[in-house]
Enzyme design. Sequence first.
Site, PDB file in Angstrom:
ATOM      1  N   LYS A 193       0.986  -1.054   0.239  1.00  0.00           N
ATOM      2  CA  LYS A 193       0.209  -0.088   0.245  1.00  0.00           C
ATOM      3  C   LYS A 193       1.018   1.036   0.250  1.00  0.00           C
ATOM      4  CE  LYS A 193      -2.099   2.688   3.001  1.00  0.00           C
ATOM      5  NZ  LYS A 193      -1.914   4.085   2.282  1.00  0.00           N
ATOM      6  N   GLU A 268      10.050   1.294  10.451  1.00  0.00           N
ATOM      7  CA  GLU A 268      10.335   2.415  10.403  1.00  0.00           C
ATOM      8  C   GLU A 268      10.116   4.109  10.049  1.00  0.00           C
ATOM      9  OE1 GLU A 268      13.985   1.973   9.909  1.00  0.00           O
ATOM     10  OE2 GLU A 268      13.977  -0.265   9.244  1.00  0.00           O
ATOM     11  N   CYS A 302      12.637  11.159   7.247  1.00  0.00           N
ATOM     12  CA  CYS A 302      13.004  10.979   8.388  1.00  0.00           C
ATOM     13  C   CYS A 302      14.469  11.103   8.812  1.00  0.00           C
ATOM     14  CB  CYS A 302      12.520   9.275   8.601  1.00  0.00           C
ATOM     15  SG  CYS A 302      14.047   8.797   7.333  1.00  0.00           S
TER      16      CYS A 302
HETATM   17  P1  NAD Z   1       1.990   7.832   8.305  1.00  0.00           P
HETATM   18  O1  NAD Z   1       2.253   7.467   8.911  1.00  0.00           O
HETATM   19  O2  NAD Z   1       0.839   9.194   8.080  1.00  0.00           O
HETATM   20  O3  NAD Z   1       1.707   7.062   6.733  1.00  0.00           O
HETATM   21  C1  NAD Z   1       2.661   5.612   6.330  1.00  0.00           C
HETATM   22  C2  NAD Z   1       1.530   5.070   5.926  1.00  0.00           C
HETATM   23  O4  NAD Z   1       0.446   5.067   6.921  1.00  0.00           O
HETATM   24  C3  NAD Z   1       0.505   5.542   4.261  1.00  0.00           C
HETATM   25  O5  NAD Z   1       0.423   5.145   3.748  1.00  0.00           O
HETATM   26  C4  NAD Z   1      -0.932   6.089   5.794  1.00  0.00           C
HETATM   27  O6  NAD Z   1      -1.690   5.310   4.426  1.00  0.00           O
HETATM   28  C5  NAD Z   1      -1.119   4.595   6.363  1.00  0.00           C
HETATM   29  N1  NAD Z   1      -1.476   4.044   7.989  1.00  0.00           N
HETATM   30  C6  NAD Z   1      -2.045   5.927   8.125  1.00  0.00           C
HETATM   31  N2  NAD Z   1      -2.923   4.741   9.812  1.00  0.00           N
HETATM   32  C7  NAD Z   1      -2.841   3.934   9.047  1.00  0.00           C
HETATM   33  C8  NAD Z   1      -3.309   2.409   9.814  1.00  0.00           C
HETATM   34  N3  NAD Z   1      -3.663   2.860  10.943  1.00  0.00           N
HETATM   35  N4  NAD Z   1      -2.749   0.915   9.840  1.00  0.00           N
HETATM   36  C9  NAD Z   1      -2.116   0.777   9.012  1.00  0.00           C
HETATM   37  N5  NAD Z   1      -2.177   1.526   7.610  1.00  0.00           N
HETATM   38  C10 NAD Z   1      -2.221   3.322   8.391  1.00  0.00           C
HETATM   39  O7  NAD Z   1       3.105   8.619   7.997  1.00  0.00           O
HETATM   40  P2  NAD Z   1       3.868   9.655   6.760  1.00  0.00           P
HETATM   41  O8  NAD Z   1       2.594  11.213   6.565  1.00  0.00           O
HETATM   42  O9  NAD Z   1       3.315   9.404   5.184  1.00  0.00           O
HETATM   43  O10 NAD Z   1       5.650   9.324   6.583  1.00  0.00           O
HETATM   44  C11 NAD Z   1       5.734  10.524   7.010  1.00  0.00           C
HETATM   45  C12 NAD Z   1       6.203   9.823   8.299  1.00  0.00           C
HETATM   46  O11 NAD Z   1       7.187   8.504   7.961  1.00  0.00           O
HETATM   47  C13 NAD Z   1       7.353  10.553   9.628  1.00  0.00           C
HETATM   48  O12 NAD Z   1       7.523  10.467  10.628  1.00  0.00           O
HETATM   49  C14 NAD Z   1       9.107  10.340   8.801  1.00  0.00           C
HETATM   50  O13 NAD Z   1       9.685  10.181   9.448  1.00  0.00           O
HETATM   51  C15 NAD Z   1       7.961   8.375   8.974  1.00  0.00           C
HETATM   52  N6  NAD Z   1       9.508   8.292   7.970  1.00  0.00           N
HETATM   53  C16 NAD Z   1      10.285   7.480   8.403  1.00  0.00           C
HETATM   54  C17 NAD Z   1      12.129   6.448   7.497  1.00  0.00           C
HETATM   55  C18 NAD Z   1      12.696   5.632   8.174  1.00  0.00           C
HETATM   56  O14 NAD Z   1      12.463   4.894   6.691  1.00  0.00           O
HETATM   57  N7  NAD Z   1      12.551   5.946   9.455  1.00  0.00           N
HETATM   58  C19 NAD Z   1      12.046   6.961   6.612  1.00  0.00           C
HETATM   59  C20 NAD Z   1      10.751   8.035   5.852  1.00  0.00           C
HETATM   60  C21 NAD Z   1       9.492   8.574   6.352  1.00  0.00           C
END
Ligand code: NAD
Length: 509
Positions: A193, A268, A302
């Site tokens: 997804k 992550e 991140c």
């Molecule tokens: P998010 O957590 O809002 O969403 C990530 C994904 O999860 C999306 O596809 C979303 O639709 C899905 N999602 C949302 N609610 C869900 C649920 N209840 N169950 C399952 N899936 C669900 O994150 P974002 O805003 O897309 O990305 C930003 C965040 O990602 C930041 O906090 C960033 O630090 C983190 N990030 C971490 C890394 C790493 O490798 N550590 C890399 C990139 C981004």
Amino acid sequence: EMLDLTLVAATDATLPAEPAEVRHLIAGEWRASADGATFDRRSPAHGVVVTRAAKGGVAETEAAIAAARQAFDDGRWSELSGKERATLLLRVADLIDRDRERIARVETLEAGKPIAQSRAEIEGAADLWRYAAALARTLSGDSHNSLGRDILGVVLKEPIGVAAIICPWNFPFLIVSQKLPFALAAGCAAVVKPSEMTPSTTVILGELLMEAGLPAGVCNIVLGFGDPVGALMTTDPRVDMVTFTGSTGVGKAIVAAAAPTLKKVSLELGGKNPQVIFPDADLDGAVDAIVFGVYFNAGECCNSGSRIIVHEDVAEEVTARVVALSRKVAFGDPLNEATKVGAIVSPEHQAKIDGYVKGAVAAGATVRLGGAALDVPGLGGQFYQPTVVAGVTPDMAIAREEVFGPVLSVLTFRTMEEAVSLTNAASYGLSAGVWSENVHTCLAFARAARAGTVWTNTWMDGFAELPFGGVKESGQGRELGRYGLEEFLEVKTVQMRIGRTRTPWVAAG
Ligand code: NAD
């Protein structure tokens, strides 16, 4: 007040006249949603709708999970040799290279990142497919030949099964490529997804997988939101593991959702990554890396180097030089080749970034540069100014929480102990950096920092060979390197008795 920044105005590059329509990939077929539902994505830099995506519901998610389960269980992929799997992954890498320009443009339109950066990310992603192909041919377990002459013990590595892969919007193609090729190398089947903000490049990847000849059902893609698509992927008993990159809040919700079926969960998550600058550092190098660390991907990263912890003796000099260099970073139209920093992903996120800056000012910090929305001539999307906030204290939200914008917090220290304690005060532990010409200082810091990655005299270098991930609330598990493959493997122990050497439990007489 004159804004002395470097701006790149709108290019004359044409935007798509019609939104691109994208659909789910389920059991090898491209499908709209059963109820016909769709959602739109606007280019965050240009404000126009660029994508119309099928909006997955319960029916699509369950069909995708069922397809993956069947594909895994009948061995159409999991029982191929490592050589056969590697051959396919290499073909995918070649197709990604072939389509780099097309993928990069779509990535820029949906994510708002500069086109030159998108291109580099797609190139880096192809390298990950090649690296995973190499790993596919190294899969092996252990043998135990020292358990006595009657026993041979063999430890097998097996694919864990069906992997649910849930991705964020900030590096759409790169992050799916940190997961999917490793899952496929291990022999897993997958349901993927992408973020609802950036569905299209994952769909293009699905097209390339089909073109490369991946058997139907081995990789399924469902477009849509966390509710219901992501939630079902984390609760369905037919899914064996979840690998998620995104926010810490959603990561915690996923651990809870996966608990009733005890799925393995790899996460992550976010970071509050410090660069620590000692007075003997190469300040030219440090200042450039600070500017890169905080503005790269508009800080929506991140690994954003969102705070610096500078020794008091050089704090004013470093801050002034960071402000001066920040003014030279080209912000603006991501379709322009010269742009280094593009748009903020959504108006809501822009407001959140601004809220952190205003909150810091209210708490007594000083804005040395920026601190407001950026107006880019000719563009209808949202941008934020390069922002440097000094006088930040550890109790402020801006020092502890992930801002995810082009905003640097400046804190100061006097001793190594203080620098380490400020570093480790965050609930996050993704990455940390240290700048000093003294190798002892660098090593002492590297060993004391609680982080998954420590950079010394550099920032945000990355290699397919080196594992990446976080400690504390930055996540669990690792991607890349051999560890990235191990995440998708289960261990099976086989104990083999040699000859009729087993001592009977009951005397049969
Ligand atoms: P998010 O957590 O809002 O969403 C990530 C994904 O999860 C999306 O596809 C979303 O639709 C899905 N999602 C949302 N609610 C869900 C649920 N209840 N169950 C399952 N899936 C669900 O994150 P974002 O805003 O897309 O990305 C930003 C965040 O990602 C930041 O906090 C960033 O630090 C983190 N990030 C971490 C890394 C790493 O490798 N550590 C890399 C990139 C981004």
